[in-house]
Design a protein around this motif. Structure first.
Motif, PDB file in Angstrom:
ATOM      1  N   ARG A 125       0.579  -0.997  -0.030  1.00  0.00           N
ATOM      2  CA  ARG A 125       0.121   0.210  -0.527  1.00  0.00           C
ATOM      3  C   ARG A 125       1.023   1.336   0.148  1.00  0.00           C
ATOM      4  O   ARG A 125       2.006   1.517   0.494  1.00  0.00           O
ATOM      5  N   GLN A 126       0.471   2.481  -0.788  1.00  0.00           N
ATOM      6  CA  GLN A 126       1.473   3.052  -0.526  1.00  0.00           C
ATOM      7  C   GLN A 126       0.467   4.535   0.676  1.00  0.00           C
ATOM      8  O   GLN A 126      -0.284   4.557   0.604  1.00  0.00           O
ATOM      9  N   ASP A 127       1.776   4.327   1.104  1.00  0.00           N
ATOM     10  CA  ASP A 127       1.469   6.118   2.577  1.00  0.00           C
ATOM     11  C   ASP A 127       0.990   4.995   3.489  1.00  0.00           C
ATOM     12  O   ASP A 127       0.447   5.380   4.674  1.00  0.00           O
ATOM     13  N   ARG A 128       0.996   3.796   3.838  1.00  0.00           N
ATOM     14  CA  ARG A 128       0.508   3.178   5.155  1.00  0.00           C
ATOM     15  C   ARG A 128       1.805   1.720   5.176  1.00  0.00           C
ATOM     16  O   ARG A 128       2.299   1.293   4.059  1.00  0.00           O
ATOM     17  N   PRO A 129       1.274   0.829   5.551  1.00  0.00           N
ATOM     18  CA  PRO A 129       2.108  -0.291   6.160  1.00  0.00           C
ATOM     19  C   PRO A 129       2.259  -1.616   4.909  1.00  0.00           C
ATOM     20  O   PRO A 129       0.242  -1.054   4.354  1.00  0.00           O
ATOM     21  N   ASP A 130       2.590  -2.206   4.529  1.00  0.00           N
ATOM     22  CA  ASP A 130       1.719  -3.363   3.349  1.00  0.00           C
ATOM     23  C   ASP A 130       1.317  -5.062   4.111  1.00  0.00           C
ATOM     24  O   ASP A 130       1.808  -5.150   5.496  1.00  0.00           O
ATOM     25  N   LEU A 131       0.525  -5.427   3.379  1.00  0.00           N
ATOM     26  CA  LEU A 131       0.350  -6.907   4.414  1.00  0.00           C
ATOM     27  C   LEU A 131       1.116  -8.114   4.074  1.00  0.00           C
ATOM     28  O   LEU A 131       1.064  -8.080   2.335  1.00  0.00           O
ATOM     29  N   LYS A 187       8.509   2.209  -6.648  1.00  0.00           N
ATOM     30  CA  LYS A 187       8.460   3.144  -5.505  1.00  0.00           C
ATOM     31  C   LYS A 187       7.920   3.760  -4.890  1.00  0.00           C
ATOM     32  O   LYS A 187       9.238   3.736  -3.474  1.00  0.00           O
ATOM     33  N   ALA A 188       7.127   4.101  -4.870  1.00  0.00           N
ATOM     34  CA  ALA A 188       6.259   4.780  -3.890  1.00  0.00           C
ATOM     35  C   ALA A 188       5.533   4.087  -3.322  1.00  0.00           C
ATOM     36  O   ALA A 188       5.392   4.280  -1.910  1.00  0.00           O
ATOM     37  N   HIS A 189       4.838   2.939  -3.154  1.00  0.00           N
ATOM     38  CA  HIS A 189       4.495   1.608  -2.627  1.00  0.00           C
ATOM     39  C   HIS A 189       5.231   1.281  -1.631  1.00  0.00           C
ATOM     40  O   HIS A 189       5.141   0.881  -1.034  1.00  0.00           O
ATOM     41  N   ASP A 247       7.682   3.962   0.755  1.00  0.00           N
ATOM     42  CA  ASP A 247       6.978   4.565   1.840  1.00  0.00           C
ATOM     43  C   ASP A 247       7.189   4.608   3.662  1.00  0.00           C
ATOM     44  O   ASP A 247       6.698   5.697   4.096  1.00  0.00           O
ATOM     45  N   THR A 248       7.758   3.229   3.602  1.00  0.00           N
ATOM     46  CA  THR A 248       8.177   3.140   5.370  1.00  0.00           C
ATOM     47  C   THR A 248       9.846   2.521   5.129  1.00  0.00           C
ATOM     48  O   THR A 248      10.612   2.364   6.142  1.00  0.00           O
ATOM     49  N   GLY A 249      10.621   2.982   4.526  1.00  0.00           N
ATOM     50  CA  GLY A 249      11.835   3.558   4.218  1.00  0.00           C
ATOM     51  C   GLY A 249      12.260   2.739   2.600  1.00  0.00           C
ATOM     52  O   GLY A 249      11.428   2.521   1.906  1.00  0.00           O
ATOM     53  N   THR A 250      13.211   3.199   2.287  1.00  0.00           N
ATOM     54  CA  THR A 250      14.286   3.373   1.036  1.00  0.00           C
ATOM     55  C   THR A 250      14.547   1.688   0.781  1.00  0.00           C
ATOM     56  O   THR A 250      15.386   0.484   1.460  1.00  0.00           O
ATOM     57  N   VAL A 251      13.549   1.165   0.383  1.00  0.00           N
ATOM     58  CA  VAL A 251      13.944   0.284  -1.107  1.00  0.00           C
ATOM     59  C   VAL A 251      14.229  -0.316  -2.035  1.00  0.00           C
ATOM     60  O   VAL A 251      15.283  -1.108  -2.141  1.00  0.00           O
ATOM     61  N   LEU A 252      13.888   0.257  -3.147  1.00  0.00           N
ATOM     62  CA  LEU A 252      13.551   0.246  -4.805  1.00  0.00           C
ATOM     63  C   LEU A 252      14.561   1.944  -4.649  1.00  0.00           C
ATOM     64  O   LEU A 252      13.845   2.779  -4.803  1.00  0.00           O
ATOM     65  N   THR A 253      15.877   2.118  -5.518  1.00  0.00           N
ATOM     66  CA  THR A 253      16.549   3.173  -6.122  1.00  0.00           C
ATOM     67  C   THR A 253      16.858   2.693  -7.365  1.00  0.00           C
ATOM     68  O   THR A 253      16.957   1.639  -7.919  1.00  0.00           O
ATOM     69  N   ASP A 254      17.310   3.598  -7.716  1.00  0.00           N
ATOM     70  CA  ASP A 254      17.473   4.060  -9.387  1.00  0.00           C
ATOM     71  C   ASP A 254      18.604   3.583  -9.592  1.00  0.00           C
ATOM     72  O   ASP A 254      17.903   3.022 -10.655  1.00  0.00           O
TER      73      ASP A 254
END
Length: 589
Positions: free
Chosen positions: A136-142, A452-454, A457-464
């Motif tokens: 989810r964007q701007d919220r925790p993932d499930l 990337k937006a998903h 949102d709770t930390g950097t996971v994917l970078t260019d």
């Protein structure tokens, strides 16, 4: 006749047939008399290959004609020149493949396809995907692990417990209101306890969005109930697909999660341990060649010729040259939109029921691979980017594959984030353009940004700097300022079941195969394509008076716990009454 001798006889017969295929394919001589053994399979996707496999195993001489590449949309696509230093080209694809536990027929063919070192052939190349992630964007993932264990007393299956479980799950997972959760739970209960007559006569004629009243409730309800969860289940959108199609495969998935209705040795979700062509399609094609099947790639089927109520030939074009293919039997396994172009006035006069094919609809669901310089195991399964405007899903492939990714490309690629874009006609989150109106580079940039937006949102996971390159399905081609799709997918729009043909036609030597014919699994899937091929073969065997065994065609699991409810609903439907549980928003037949 001993088994070894029998197999040699069948193979020799196939090879003898293949030796004369060239002359027959170019129209040398008239069409064979009905009852012969030569079959022209028009289309070399999963449906055509499935039909060819079953026919060759039963002693028929088979020629397959394919316009682009064997395997169709299921194949791997290796962009030429991307491999250096003796490495393989990078593994692109139309979209990631997955094999639910309720697949039976396709996986049977995989077991019967030899693979070096595997006791169960290509089937042994399937590995478990153990989780599903809703990002989810701007919220925790499930992240949901698979499979769920069965409760000790199976009390979850009574009506009250079913409703309570659905309501609780939806409130916890999607933060729906009590009203929304109760409404959705009720609608799900209504479907699973509906009789077959209501499913095909009423729910088949409503869109999923209409059935669950998407326009009544919140954005959260729509993202989770209307479209968020179905994009992984079927290649369609809630406002386009029939309720019956969406709910049917949804119910099958729920039973699969509970380990009910799965094939022996199957799990909820499976993927291949390498690229589709390497681990399945190439060995399958090689096996079919060993059985005597002859392939003609680069042949576009242009027409069907009919005389005195039977097909006498198929017009094909190859390298600009037209010719006529002749055979005793014809199986059309091209996509529905291409099959529609073959339906001449004379064909429709011979079988008016085929006219419905022209009204079947297609939509876009297309793959885009991001090749990464670092491994990115987001989840041990599929990821659904729930708030993405373009309905993006993905899977990180390296974690499942046997082959080291450094053996592809230039040696620096470590992973492939294989994604699928399911909505090409909604403005993007960032560029505000429909995917169909973008250039390929714009499509890649927007999809990358939505992912990337998903993830970030709770930390950097994917970078260019992790991105090595990307690859878009070549069926997406430039057209003006946007793109067109050369290989769309059949979608099950409301009322489409009545439009879809059976595999057997009223033309005695013509049969249809594909996921767009009427099949038990109903929706656009590789299993549906395989079932369509099997059904066509069975109809052909009947027409030929053959004593060969018929192909098994699997029916989806139905829980006996709903039997009494369905019997009651059958009586109510016959009386023109709504379902007894359809009380919050009663829908009359």
């Amino acid at each position: 006749m001993g088994e070894t001798t029998r197999r040699r006889f069948l193979r020799d017969a196939g090879l003898m047939g293949a030796a004369t295929a060239g002359a027959l394919a170019m129209g040398a001589g008239p069409a064979r008399a009905a009852g012969g053994k030569r079959v022209a399979v028009l289309g070399g996707g999963v449906a055509g290959l499935s039909a060819a496999h079953e026919l060759a195993d039963r002693g028929f001489a088979v020629d397959v004609y394919e316009r682009t590449a064997l395997g169709g949309k299921a194949r791997s696509i290796f962009p030429a020149g991307t491999g250096t230093g003796g490495r393989l080209d990078l593994p692109g694809e139309h979209g990631f493949r997955f094999f639910p536990g309720f697949y039976f027929n396709l996986t049977d063919n995989m077991r019967r396809t030899p693979f070096p070192g595997n006791a169960k052939g290509c089937w042994d190349n399937l590995v478990r995907a153990d989780a599903y992630m809703m990002a989810r964007q701007d919220r925790p993932d499930l992240t949901i692990p698979f499979p769920f264990p069965l409760p000790p007393n199976a009390s979850i299956y009574d009506k009250a417990s079913f409703l309570a479980t659905i309501q609780s799950g939806l409130q916890t997972v999607a933060k729906l209101s009590v009203t929304e959760a109760a409404f959705a739970a009720q609608k799900l209960l209504v479907y699973v306890t509906s009789c077959d007559a209501r499913k095909l006569g009423q729910w088949e004629n409503l869109t999923w969005a209409d059935y669950i009243r998407a326009d009544w409730f919140s954005d959260e309800y729509n993202k989770f109930i209307a479209d968020g969860t179905i994009r992984n289940l079927a290649a369609t959108k809630s406002k386009d697909a029939s309720t019956h199609s969406i709910a049917m495969v949804g119910e099958a998935t729920v039973w699969s999660i509970l380990d009910l209705g799965n094939e022996p040795g199957g799990t909820v979700d499976r993927v291949l341990d390498g690229s589709t062509s390497e681990m399945w399609l190439d060995p399958w094609i090689a096996h079919l060649k060993d059985l005597g099947v002859t392939f003609h790639v680069g042949c576009n089927v242009d027409s069907l010729q009919i005389s005195q109520g039977a097909i006498t030939g198929a017009g094909v074009t190859s390298n600009g040259t037209s010719s006529t293919v002749t055979a005793d039997w014809y199986i059309v396994s091209t996509p529905c939109e291409r099959t529609a172009k073959l339906l001449s006035a004379d064909i429709l006069k011979a079988d008016p029921s085929l006219a419905g094919i022209k009204s079947l609809r297609t939509d876009w669901m297309t793959g885009l691979q991001f090749f990464l310089k670092k491994k990115l195991p987001l989840a041990p399964g599929h990821v659904n980017y729930g708030d993405s405007a373009w309905a993006v899903t993905s899977i990180s492939q390296e974690q499942f594959w046997k082959r080291d990714f450094s053996t592809y490309g230039d040696g620096t690629v470590q992973d492939c984030l294989s994604s699928i874009i399911s909505d090409w006609f909604t403005p993007g989150t960032f560029n505000k353009k429909k995917a169909s109106e973008c250039t390929p580079a714009e499509i890649a940039a927007e999809t990358w940004a939505e992912i990337k937006a998903h993830l970030n949102d709770t930390g950097t996971v994917l970078t260019d700097d992790m991105l090595h390159s990307w690859f878009l399905d070549p069926a997406i081609v430039r057209s003006g300022s946007g793109v067109t799709n050369d290989t769309p997918l059949f979608i099950q729009q409301p009322g489409s079941w009545k439009l879809r043909p059976d595999s057997k036609t009223r033309i005695p030597n013509l049969f249809l195969a594909g996921d767009w014919v009427k099949t038990p699994i109903n929706v656009t899937t590789m299993e549906g394509a395989n079932q369509g091929g099997r059904q066509a073969v069975n109809a052909l065997l009947d027409a030929a008076g053959s004593n060969a065994s018929r192909c098994a065609v699997h029916q989806l699991y139905e829980s006996p716990l709903w039997t009494l409810f369905k019997a009651n609903d059958k009586a109510r439907y016959a009386l023109g009454l709504p379902h007894e549980f359809d009380v919050l928003d009663a829908r009359w037949p």
